[in-house]
Design an enzyme around this catalytic site. Structure first.
Site, PDB file in Angstrom:
ATOM      1  N   GLU A  19      70.703  47.671  28.071  1.00  0.00           N
ATOM      2  CA  GLU A  19      70.712  46.847  29.295  1.00  0.00           C
ATOM      3  C   GLU A  19      70.153  45.492  28.888  1.00  0.00           C
ATOM      4  O   GLU A  19      68.936  45.336  28.753  1.00  0.00           O
ATOM      5  CB  GLU A  19      69.805  47.476  30.362  1.00  0.00           C
ATOM      6  CG  GLU A  19      70.220  48.859  30.825  1.00  0.00           C
ATOM      7  CD  GLU A  19      71.345  48.816  31.847  1.00  0.00           C
ATOM      8  OE1 GLU A  19      71.891  47.730  32.125  1.00  0.00           O
ATOM      9  OE2 GLU A  19      71.691  49.891  32.362  1.00  0.00           O
TER      10      GLU A  19
ATOM     11  N   TRP B 131      58.961  43.366  30.229  1.00  0.00           N
ATOM     12  CA  TRP B 131      57.825  43.122  31.123  1.00  0.00           C
ATOM     13  C   TRP B 131      58.261  42.700  32.516  1.00  0.00           C
ATOM     14  O   TRP B 131      57.444  42.648  33.418  1.00  0.00           O
ATOM     15  CB  TRP B 131      56.936  42.015  30.521  1.00  0.00           C
ATOM     16  CG  TRP B 131      57.763  40.856  30.062  1.00  0.00           C
ATOM     17  CD1 TRP B 131      58.204  40.636  28.779  1.00  0.00           C
ATOM     18  CD2 TRP B 131      58.346  39.820  30.862  1.00  0.00           C
ATOM     19  NE1 TRP B 131      59.023  39.525  28.751  1.00  0.00           N
ATOM     20  CE2 TRP B 131      59.115  39.007  30.010  1.00  0.00           C
ATOM     21  CE3 TRP B 131      58.288  39.490  32.227  1.00  0.00           C
ATOM     22  CZ2 TRP B 131      59.831  37.894  30.464  1.00  0.00           C
ATOM     23  CZ3 TRP B 131      58.999  38.390  32.688  1.00  0.00           C
ATOM     24  CH2 TRP B 131      59.760  37.605  31.794  1.00  0.00           C
TER      25      TRP B 131
ATOM     26  N   CYS C 239      67.186  39.830  35.195  1.00  0.00           N
ATOM     27  CA  CYS C 239      68.461  39.823  34.473  1.00  0.00           C
ATOM     28  C   CYS C 239      69.615  39.515  35.410  1.00  0.00           C
ATOM     29  O   CYS C 239      70.603  38.924  35.014  1.00  0.00           O
ATOM     30  CB  CYS C 239      68.667  41.167  33.784  1.00  0.00           C
ATOM     31  SG  CYS C 239      68.532  42.568  34.894  1.00  0.00           S
TER      32      CYS C 239
ATOM     33  N   ALA D  23      56.819  46.352  26.655  1.00  0.00           N
ATOM     34  CA  ALA D  23      56.631  44.997  26.115  1.00  0.00           C
ATOM     35  C   ALA D  23      55.167  44.820  25.715  1.00  0.00           C
ATOM     36  O   ALA D  23      54.270  45.359  26.373  1.00  0.00           O
ATOM     37  CB  ALA D  23      57.029  43.975  27.161  1.00  0.00           C
TER      38      ALA D  23
HETATM   39  P1  NAP Z   1      62.695  41.156  24.820  1.00  0.00           P
HETATM   40  O1  NAP Z   1      61.902  40.107  24.182  1.00  0.00           O
HETATM   41  O2  NAP Z   1      64.008  41.491  24.244  1.00  0.00           O
HETATM   42  O3  NAP Z   1      61.765  42.455  24.898  1.00  0.00           O
HETATM   43  C1  NAP Z   1      62.180  43.662  25.507  1.00  0.00           C
HETATM   44  C2  NAP Z   1      61.591  44.828  24.741  1.00  0.00           C
HETATM   45  O4  NAP Z   1      62.213  44.867  23.468  1.00  0.00           O
HETATM   46  C3  NAP Z   1      60.099  44.691  24.481  1.00  0.00           C
HETATM   47  O5  NAP Z   1      59.521  45.963  24.490  1.00  0.00           O
HETATM   48  C4  NAP Z   1      60.058  44.093  23.087  1.00  0.00           C
HETATM   49  O6  NAP Z   1      58.869  44.371  22.402  1.00  0.00           O
HETATM   50  C5  NAP Z   1      61.243  44.766  22.433  1.00  0.00           C
HETATM   51  N1  NAP Z   1      61.857  44.014  21.360  1.00  0.00           N
HETATM   52  C6  NAP Z   1      61.962  42.666  21.240  1.00  0.00           C
HETATM   53  N2  NAP Z   1      62.623  42.352  20.106  1.00  0.00           N
HETATM   54  C7  NAP Z   1      62.937  43.516  19.506  1.00  0.00           C
HETATM   55  C8  NAP Z   1      63.603  43.842  18.301  1.00  0.00           C
HETATM   56  N3  NAP Z   1      64.105  42.909  17.506  1.00  0.00           N
HETATM   57  N4  NAP Z   1      63.730  45.151  17.971  1.00  0.00           N
HETATM   58  C9  NAP Z   1      63.232  46.108  18.797  1.00  0.00           C
HETATM   59  N5  NAP Z   1      62.598  45.862  19.935  1.00  0.00           N
HETATM   60  C10 NAP Z   1      62.451  44.573  20.306  1.00  0.00           C
HETATM   61  O7  NAP Z   1      62.985  40.823  26.337  1.00  0.00           O
HETATM   62  P2  NAP Z   1      61.938  40.387  27.425  1.00  0.00           P
HETATM   63  O8  NAP Z   1      61.612  38.955  27.203  1.00  0.00           O
HETATM   64  O9  NAP Z   1      60.839  41.344  27.509  1.00  0.00           O
HETATM   65  O10 NAP Z   1      62.817  40.564  28.746  1.00  0.00           O
HETATM   66  C11 NAP Z   1      63.704  39.634  29.170  1.00  0.00           C
HETATM   67  C12 NAP Z   1      65.128  39.979  28.762  1.00  0.00           C
HETATM   68  O11 NAP Z   1      65.470  41.271  29.232  1.00  0.00           O
HETATM   69  C13 NAP Z   1      66.123  39.043  29.415  1.00  0.00           C
HETATM   70  O12 NAP Z   1      67.137  38.738  28.496  1.00  0.00           O
HETATM   71  C14 NAP Z   1      66.667  39.872  30.563  1.00  0.00           C
HETATM   72  O13 NAP Z   1      67.920  39.472  31.026  1.00  0.00           O
HETATM   73  C15 NAP Z   1      66.699  41.227  29.953  1.00  0.00           C
HETATM   74  N6  NAP Z   1      66.722  42.267  30.994  1.00  0.00           N
HETATM   75  C16 NAP Z   1      67.858  42.988  31.162  1.00  0.00           C
HETATM   76  C17 NAP Z   1      67.941  43.941  32.171  1.00  0.00           C
HETATM   77  C18 NAP Z   1      69.191  44.734  32.387  1.00  0.00           C
HETATM   78  O14 NAP Z   1      69.107  45.721  33.117  1.00  0.00           O
HETATM   79  N7  NAP Z   1      70.309  44.393  31.810  1.00  0.00           N
HETATM   80  C19 NAP Z   1      66.830  44.145  33.004  1.00  0.00           C
HETATM   81  C20 NAP Z   1      65.685  43.402  32.792  1.00  0.00           C
HETATM   82  C21 NAP Z   1      65.640  42.465  31.781  1.00  0.00           C
HETATM   83  P3  NAP Z   1      57.699  43.259  22.235  1.00  0.00           P
HETATM   84  O15 NAP Z   1      57.262  42.890  23.605  1.00  0.00           O
HETATM   85  O16 NAP Z   1      56.673  43.989  21.462  1.00  0.00           O
HETATM   86  O17 NAP Z   1      58.330  42.107  21.501  1.00  0.00           O
END
Ligand code: NAP
Length: 454
Positions: free
Chosen positions: A227, A129, A261, A155
């Site tokens: 990522e 998100w 991130c 998300a």
């Molecule tokens: P998140 O909770 O991991 O969610 C990201 C996506 O993954 C959402 O669509 C979520 O769906 C899904 N998801 C969550 N748990 C999952 C699982 N066990 N199996 C499959 N899909 C799963 O992360 P967030 O809170 O949205 O975003 C923040 C994180 O993203 C931070 O750690 C940030 O550093 C990282 N990020 C990394 C980058 C990069 O380029 N490296 C860029 C941006 C953000 P639901 O919403 O339905 O749970």
């Protein structure tokens, strides 16, 4: 149901029914049928489609910006800039895609030998998100340019953004099935990954989500790009332009309410500069206006969800208990909304949450180092390896540290870390693997095929 909640007020914006198993299967079938036609469309024509996507994004940036702001809380100014960045990325792949995908002639003893780049099918994006347009477009645009098609699981708190992006592609004239949003929870990604028509998965999200996707991708043998989280170190050496470092680092940490991130997360500062650095960050943070992200005067909006705010607060409190000193903020404000004040922690100790965990919010974490060696050791003392930065007036010294010493997918000298479509983006260690953007990104999900004509 998936529910959009305005994090500035706590009010429900809209609820959306979850897609059924049958609807998911239909979407996959539609995507596959589209792929069979789309892959035959000449590259120049695909470029035209991408240019049209850019036009739609720019024409509707105010509308999309508002959807983003209302759904996840970033300021309207930042949200509109995000949509503009997506449009620029669409034009970039439109301009360069043909070149990136041109045959690579290899000199051999044969009549002809070359590498050709062939599309593979449906790429499934599981997206976060925090940059709800940018993260999605960053995977979708090169995917489509390469002749693949995209399916999105966004998300659960940004279904409005997911549907808006889908409609932007439709409005730009892309064929039915080229890009579709699935409204499903994380617990149902296996349904998509296991489908034989889906050839690859790209996740942008947290490290735990990455581990889960990686194991599913292993089970079904699907190529992945991950990522993941980061805890970027910004190393401020004793010879840095301290005022520039303060300004740049404060801006990086405040952007998107600290929910990036590649935000400046661990601020490793030479002991001799520590006092000025602390004061400088406190000074800039104190001047910010926290509030409704749609209001012009607001510089920092709420966090995206109340549960994320509460988790952040818990990390801050545990870090203080473990010896960190709070110079500013650190208290949840009264009233509605998922607000968290700009917070400054210093003297953060090794092994405490702010030192080891990803701090995903507007909290500056200051750690002092006695010299360059100690600063580099602290910077690398992390499971993450996404970005990093070094501040010094000695450019050659900064470049050497950035290039050879900091363990990360990118490292910048005297500037904040940001993604740039012309350069590859991605991490090492628990920040993931694979690359997005640039020629490197477009080559992730294609068949790199060798041809020899004897
Ligand atoms: P998140 O909770 O991991 O969610 C990201 C996506 O993954 C959402 O669509 C979520 O769906 C899904 N998801 C969550 N748990 C999952 C699982 N066990 N199996 C499959 N899909 C799963 O992360 P967030 O809170 O949205 O975003 C923040 C994180 O993203 C931070 O750690 C940030 O550093 C990282 N990020 C990394 C980058 C990069 O380029 N490296 C860029 C941006 C953000 P639901 O919403 O339905 O749970």
């Amino acid at each position: 149901m998936q529910t959009s909640i305005n994090p500035a007020t706590g009010a429900v914006i809209q609820t959306y029914p979850i897609h059924t198993q049958a609807q998911v299967q239909q979407a996959i079938d539609r995507a596959h049928e589209c792929f069979l036609k789309w892959k035959k469309i000449p590259l120049a024509k695909r470029s035209d489609h991408l240019r049209k996507v850019a036009q739609v994004l720019l024409a509707k940036k105010a509308e999309y910006g508002r959807i983003i702001s209302e759904e996840m809380g970033k300021t309207l100014k930042e949200a509109i800039a995000e949509v503009e960045k997506c449009a620029s990325c669409a034009n970039y792949f439109a301009d360069n895609g043909e070149n990136f995908l041109a045959d690579d002639i290899i000199a051999t003893e044969y009549r002809k030998s070359y590498v050709t780049f062939q599309p593979l099918g449906i790429v499934f994006g599981v997206m976060p998100w925090n940059f709800p347009f940018w993260q999605v477009l960053r995977f979708a645009l090169p995917t489509l340019m390469a002749g693949n098609v995209g399916l999105l699981k966004h998300a659960s708190n940004t279904p409005g953004c997911a549907l808006a992006i889908e409609s932007a592609f439709r409005e730009a004239g892309l064929p039915d099935g080229a890009f579709q949003a699935l409204l499903i929870p994380a617990s149902r990604v296996e349904e998509v990954i296991s489908n034989p028509k889906v050839i690859a998965v790209t996740l942008t999200g947290s490290t735990p989500a990455g581990k889960s996707i990686a194991s599913l991708s292993g089970k079904y043998l699907k190529k992945t790009v991950l990522e993941l989280g980061g805890s970027d170190a910004h190393v401020v050496l004793a010879d840095a332009d301290i005022e520039h470092a303060i300004k740049t680092i404060a801006a990086s940490r405040m952007l998107n309410c600290g929910q990036s991130c590649i935000s400046a997360k661990r601020l490793i500062v030479a002991e001799s500069l520590k006092k000025r650095f602390e004061n400088g960050i406190v000074e800039i943070f104190s001047k910010q206006k926290l509030g409704n992200p749609l209001e012009e005067a607001t510089t920092v909006g709420p966090m995206a969800r109340a549960d994320l705010r509460d988790e952040l607060h818990d990390q801050v409190q545990r870090s203080i208990k473990a010896g960190g000193r709070c110079l500013l903020g650190g208290k949840i404000p009264k009233g509605k909304g998922a607000f968290y004040p700009l917070t400054v922690l210093t003297d953060v100790k090794k092994g405490t949450p702010a030192y080891t965990e990803e701090i995903f919010g507007p909290v500056a974490v200051i750690i002092s180092a006695k010299d360059e060696e100690e600063a580099i050791a602290i910077a690398n003392d992390s499971v993450y390896g996404l970005g990093g930065a070094v501040y010094t007036k000695d450019i050659a010294r900064g470049e050497k540290i950035a290039r050879e010493r900091i363990e990360s997918g990118c490292c910048f000298v005297n500037m904040m870390v940001r993604s740039d479509q012309r350069l590859p983006f991605g991490g090492i260690k628990e920040s993931g693997y694979g690359r997005e953007l640039s020629a490197y990104g477009i080559h992730e999900f294609i068949n790199i095929k060798s041809i020899i004509v004897a």
